[in-house]
Scaffold this active site. Sequence first.
Site: not given
Length: 192
Positions: A14, A89, A128, A134, A145
């Site tokens: 995204k 969401r 990532r 992160r 998640r």
Amino acid sequence: MLNLVIFGPPGAGKGTQSEKLIAQYGLHHISTGDMFRAHIKNETELGKKVNQIIADGNLVPDSITISMLEQEINEHQNAKGFIFDGFPRTVAQAEALDQFLESNGQPISTVLALDVSEEELTARIAKRQEVSGRADDAADKLKKRIEEYFSKTIHVLPYYEQQGKLNKIDGIGEIDEIFVALSKVIDTHKVG
């Protein structure tokens, strides 16, 4: 005004596609994740609350998210349009967003759903995590998640499908090929 929602589970691409769409169409990017990270970085009162919620792997409550979105939209009244990344969401969030945008005469133009398998997502996010570090990409939080997406967030798709706004795009492949597919859909919804 061109208002887009880009949809997909964590790691679907995204953010990457949003950057390309912003450059192509001159849209203002609204990423709930970016808004949350900015508040956390600036150590606002809201940022402290959001930091703990995200650190626990939970979703930020609708009331906080929606008020932040409304503020962001109101601060960018001259934008050519908006791209919503990571929001809505839930169906309740989608209804609240629709209500707010329609009250301003700026409804959602189209919804772009990046379709990516769980196996591909896990591989992408592991990569990532190595690069970004992160906190929300840590294995346990990531699993939570992804489960949130497939148990709750995915139910927003039928909401937009009933409105005739949902467009599913294969999110596996070359970044530029996916972008071309997204652009073809958007170009059929552009106004003016």
